[in-house]
Design a protein around this motif. Structure first.
Motif, PDB file in Angstrom:
ATOM      1  N   ASP A   1      41.401  30.691  54.528  1.00  0.00           N
ATOM      2  CA  ASP A   1      40.132  30.195  55.053  1.00  0.00           C
ATOM      3  C   ASP A   1      39.410  31.310  55.812  1.00  0.00           C
ATOM      4  O   ASP A   1      40.026  32.142  56.463  1.00  0.00           O
ATOM      5  CB  ASP A   1      40.373  29.034  56.010  1.00  0.00           C
ATOM      6  CG  ASP A   1      39.055  28.544  56.582  1.00  0.00           C
ATOM      7  OD1 ASP A   1      38.321  27.857  55.858  1.00  0.00           O
ATOM      8  OD2 ASP A   1      38.735  28.914  57.732  1.00  0.00           O
TER       9      ASP A   1
ATOM     10  N   ASN B   1      28.134  26.890  65.596  1.00  0.00           N
ATOM     11  CA  ASN B   1      27.096  27.768  65.055  1.00  0.00           C
ATOM     12  C   ASN B   1      25.742  27.119  65.333  1.00  0.00           C
ATOM     13  O   ASN B   1      25.290  26.251  64.577  1.00  0.00           O
ATOM     14  CB  ASN B   1      27.292  27.949  63.547  1.00  0.00           C
ATOM     15  CG  ASN B   1      26.257  28.898  62.954  1.00  0.00           C
ATOM     16  OD1 ASN B   1      25.245  29.196  63.595  1.00  0.00           O
ATOM     17  ND2 ASN B   1      26.497  29.352  61.739  1.00  0.00           N
TER      18      ASN B   1
ATOM     19  N   TYR C   1      22.092  26.200  63.409  1.00  0.00           N
ATOM     20  CA  TYR C   1      21.742  24.967  62.696  1.00  0.00           C
ATOM     21  C   TYR C   1      21.047  23.964  63.613  1.00  0.00           C
ATOM     22  O   TYR C   1      20.793  22.827  63.206  1.00  0.00           O
ATOM     23  CB  TYR C   1      23.000  24.316  62.116  1.00  0.00           C
ATOM     24  CG  TYR C   1      23.723  25.171  61.098  1.00  0.00           C
ATOM     25  CD1 TYR C   1      25.061  25.517  61.269  1.00  0.00           C
ATOM     26  CD2 TYR C   1      23.074  25.645  59.973  1.00  0.00           C
ATOM     27  CE1 TYR C   1      25.729  26.306  60.351  1.00  0.00           C
ATOM     28  CE2 TYR C   1      23.728  26.439  59.043  1.00  0.00           C
ATOM     29  CZ  TYR C   1      25.051  26.762  59.236  1.00  0.00           C
ATOM     30  OH  TYR C   1      25.714  27.560  58.327  1.00  0.00           O
TER      31      TYR C   1
ATOM     32  N   TYR D   1      32.238  31.915  69.110  1.00  0.00           N
ATOM     33  CA  TYR D   1      32.207  31.469  67.713  1.00  0.00           C
ATOM     34  C   TYR D   1      32.474  32.664  66.801  1.00  0.00           C
ATOM     35  O   TYR D   1      31.659  33.575  66.718  1.00  0.00           O
ATOM     36  CB  TYR D   1      30.849  30.850  67.369  1.00  0.00           C
ATOM     37  CG  TYR D   1      30.831  30.128  66.033  1.00  0.00           C
ATOM     38  CD1 TYR D   1      30.175  30.652  64.923  1.00  0.00           C
ATOM     39  CD2 TYR D   1      31.511  28.911  65.861  1.00  0.00           C
ATOM     40  CE1 TYR D   1      30.167  29.999  63.705  1.00  0.00           C
ATOM     41  CE2 TYR D   1      31.509  28.248  64.638  1.00  0.00           C
ATOM     42  CZ  TYR D   1      30.836  28.802  63.569  1.00  0.00           C
ATOM     43  OH  TYR D   1      30.838  28.145  62.364  1.00  0.00           O
TER      44      TYR D   1
ATOM     45  N   GLY E   1      33.357  32.273  63.496  1.00  0.00           N
ATOM     46  CA  GLY E   1      32.939  31.990  62.123  1.00  0.00           C
ATOM     47  C   GLY E   1      34.139  31.973  61.180  1.00  0.00           C
ATOM     48  O   GLY E   1      34.001  32.050  59.972  1.00  0.00           O
ATOM     49  N   SER E   2      35.320  31.856  61.782  1.00  0.00           N
ATOM     50  CA  SER E   2      36.564  31.705  61.006  1.00  0.00           C
ATOM     51  C   SER E   2      37.328  30.566  61.682  1.00  0.00           C
ATOM     52  O   SER E   2      37.792  30.713  62.811  1.00  0.00           O
ATOM     53  CB  SER E   2      37.366  33.013  61.050  1.00  0.00           C
ATOM     54  OG  SER E   2      38.562  32.886  60.315  1.00  0.00           O
ATOM     55  N   LEU E   3      37.416  29.426  60.965  1.00  0.00           N
ATOM     56  CA  LEU E   3      37.929  28.188  61.578  1.00  0.00           C
ATOM     57  C   LEU E   3      39.260  28.393  62.275  1.00  0.00           C
ATOM     58  O   LEU E   3      39.439  27.987  63.438  1.00  0.00           O
ATOM     59  CB  LEU E   3      38.064  27.104  60.496  1.00  0.00           C
ATOM     60  CG  LEU E   3      38.749  25.798  60.904  1.00  0.00           C
ATOM     61  CD1 LEU E   3      38.000  25.091  62.020  1.00  0.00           C
ATOM     62  CD2 LEU E   3      38.890  24.881  59.680  1.00  0.00           C
TER      63      LEU E   3
ATOM     64  N   TYR F   1      31.720  21.449  64.153  1.00  0.00           N
ATOM     65  CA  TYR F   1      30.892  21.715  62.983  1.00  0.00           C
ATOM     66  C   TYR F   1      30.218  20.397  62.625  1.00  0.00           C
ATOM     67  O   TYR F   1      30.757  19.609  61.824  1.00  0.00           O
ATOM     68  CB  TYR F   1      31.679  22.271  61.798  1.00  0.00           C
ATOM     69  CG  TYR F   1      30.770  23.067  60.878  1.00  0.00           C
ATOM     70  CD1 TYR F   1      29.793  22.432  60.102  1.00  0.00           C
ATOM     71  CD2 TYR F   1      30.820  24.450  60.831  1.00  0.00           C
ATOM     72  CE1 TYR F   1      28.908  23.146  59.317  1.00  0.00           C
ATOM     73  CE2 TYR F   1      29.950  25.183  60.033  1.00  0.00           C
ATOM     74  CZ  TYR F   1      28.993  24.521  59.285  1.00  0.00           C
ATOM     75  OH  TYR F   1      28.112  25.248  58.508  1.00  0.00           O
TER      76      TYR F   1
ATOM     77  N   LYS G   1      30.624  20.616  56.765  1.00  0.00           N
ATOM     78  CA  LYS G   1      31.006  21.682  55.832  1.00  0.00           C
ATOM     79  C   LYS G   1      32.511  21.713  55.592  1.00  0.00           C
ATOM     80  O   LYS G   1      32.961  22.025  54.491  1.00  0.00           O
ATOM     81  CB  LYS G   1      30.564  23.046  56.387  1.00  0.00           C
ATOM     82  CG  LYS G   1      31.059  24.223  55.557  1.00  0.00           C
ATOM     83  CD  LYS G   1      30.642  25.564  56.113  1.00  0.00           C
ATOM     84  CE  LYS G   1      31.080  26.694  55.191  1.00  0.00           C
ATOM     85  NZ  LYS G   1      30.733  28.025  55.741  1.00  0.00           N
TER      86      LYS G   1
HETATM   87  P1  P6P Z   1      29.161  28.838  59.162  1.00  0.00           P
HETATM   88  C1  P6P Z   1      34.400  30.060  56.762  1.00  0.00           C
HETATM   89  O1  P6P Z   1      33.552  30.216  55.621  1.00  0.00           O
HETATM   90  C2  P6P Z   1      34.403  28.573  57.114  1.00  0.00           C
HETATM   91  O2  P6P Z   1      34.861  27.809  56.041  1.00  0.00           O
HETATM   92  C3  P6P Z   1      35.254  28.326  58.346  1.00  0.00           C
HETATM   93  O3  P6P Z   1      36.349  29.170  58.418  1.00  0.00           O
HETATM   94  C4  P6P Z   1      34.275  28.554  59.483  1.00  0.00           C
HETATM   95  O4  P6P Z   1      34.605  27.822  60.648  1.00  0.00           O
HETATM   96  C5  P6P Z   1      32.955  28.056  58.883  1.00  0.00           C
HETATM   97  O5  P6P Z   1      33.082  28.163  57.458  1.00  0.00           O
HETATM   98  C6  P6P Z   1      31.779  28.874  59.343  1.00  0.00           C
HETATM   99  O6  P6P Z   1      30.618  28.262  58.767  1.00  0.00           O
HETATM  100  O7  P6P Z   1      28.185  27.864  58.503  1.00  0.00           O
HETATM  101  O8  P6P Z   1      29.063  28.780  60.683  1.00  0.00           O
HETATM  102  O9  P6P Z   1      29.091  30.234  58.633  1.00  0.00           O
END
Ligand code: P6P
Length: 346
Positions: A122, A214, A217, A246, A248-250, A266, A276
């Protein structure tokens, strides 16, 4: 069971066996799956570590079920996990973020009583810029008759998980898992190739320091979501301000909040009305872990682990982390997110 501390030198294999003894009815099959996943994690860690060197960066020209350009490491991680677990005789089928359909066990291998659902890598879009990425996995029991796994076996609510976990490939490689007896963290010692117990019985603080969202949005959120984020930031005077972190990696955002206290959000938005993140192999496994650590996880209207899945790659809004901060989300987001109808109700 011995009460281990972070200074005990205990390998993950030994800890799994000790945990297995807490279940008199255990056959060792679930332990075997966890061993195999720990092996796969070491192999993926090797690939991630050397990604910058072996010119395997950059995207393949394949597109996965998510319509995302597959990073080569996604494909490699997916293969590593499938090959590590498909022959052990413990699984009846698998499901991966990278594959549209269920992955059946090859005919020449015996089927077992568990299903494995996973996101092999992920956050893979972060690979090229050396941001931590992760593997997430969930294990449920087979509920249908016959040897081979079916879609119904995969579409179980998260409360039926028997194990879940994640691996974070960061400054160190850590594996965190639960089998319902607490959440436990192991750090890879690359000099001996062993995951060693480093975070026994993880407990997440009841209120968080960090808010992971994030907010680009914001224009797409409902008013109640905007109000919630203002509260988390202390702008309405109802809560001490949280610091925003943040990545951007869950897995990276979740892991920091699990250890230090925080909330990852999210929300649904006008572009992604179902959110998402994926229910079965992202939200459910992390929700099992966070609840075992004293935290909580909701889609804004319902406990994540109580959502009845309707589709293998179903998305969900996700608010996960410190219990009081998740409760704040539930109370401020009074209108539950419309759920997809379960298979049976169609
Ligand atoms: P955004 C990475 O693509 C992911 O699936 C997750 O790891 C992360 O939390 C999320 O999308 C980030 O999404 O829309 O903030 O770029």
């Amino acid at each position: 069971m011995v009460k281990h501390t972070a200074t005990s030198v205990v390998t993950i294999e030994r800890y799994i066996i000790e945990q297995e003894k807490l279940h008199p009815e255990a056959t060792g099959e679930l332990s075997g799956i966890l061993y195999d996943l720990a092996l796969a994690a070491k192999m993926i860690a090797n690939k991630v570590r050397s990604a910058g060197l072996a010119d395997i960066l950059g995207a393949t020209d394949d597109i996965n079920v998510q319509g995302e350009v597959q990073q080569k490491l996604d494909v490699i991680a997916n293969e590593i996990i499938v090959k590590a677990v498909d022959h052990g005789g413990r699984l009846c089928a698998m499901a991966s973020e990278e594959e549209p359909e269920i992955i059946q066990i090859p005919d020449n291998f015996r089927c077992g009583k568990y299903c494995l659902l996973f996101d092999p890598l992920d956050g893979s879009s972060n690979i090229d810029v050396n941001v931590p990425v992760g593997t997430i996995f969930s294990v449920v029991r087979k509920i249908t008759r016959g040897a081979r796994g079916e879609m119904e076996d995969m579409l179980q609510p998260g409360r039926r998980q028997v194990a879940s976990g994640y691996v974070i490939y960061g400054s160190s490689t850590m594996l965190v898992y639960t089998t319902g007896q607490g959440a436990h963290g192991f750090t890879l010692d690359p000099s001996i190739g062993e995951f060693l117990l480093s975070h026994p019985n993880i407990r997440i603080p009841q209120m968080g320091r960090y808010l992971s969202v994030n907010d680009s949005y914001e224009r797409l959120w409902d008013d109640n979501v905007r109000g919630l984020m203002r509260r988390y930031r202390g702008l309405d005077g109802e809560r001490t301000p949280m610091s925003v972190r943040y990545v951007g990696s869950l897995v990276a955002d979740f892991h920091r909040n699990l250890l230090g206290g925080g909330l990852f959000a999210y929300p649904a938005n006008k572009k992604s009305p179902k959110g998402k993140l994926r229910l079965l192999y992202e939200a459910n496994p992390l929700a099992f872990i966070v609840e075992q650590a004293g935290g909580a996880a909701t889609n804004g209207g319902k406990r994540i682990l109580d959502i009845e899945p309707a589709d293998l790659h179903q998305r969900t809004p996700l608010y996960i982390g410190s219990k009081l901060d998740v409760e704040m989300a539930t109370s401020m987001l009074a209108n539950p997110v419309p759920e997809e109808q379960p298979l049976a109700a169609r």
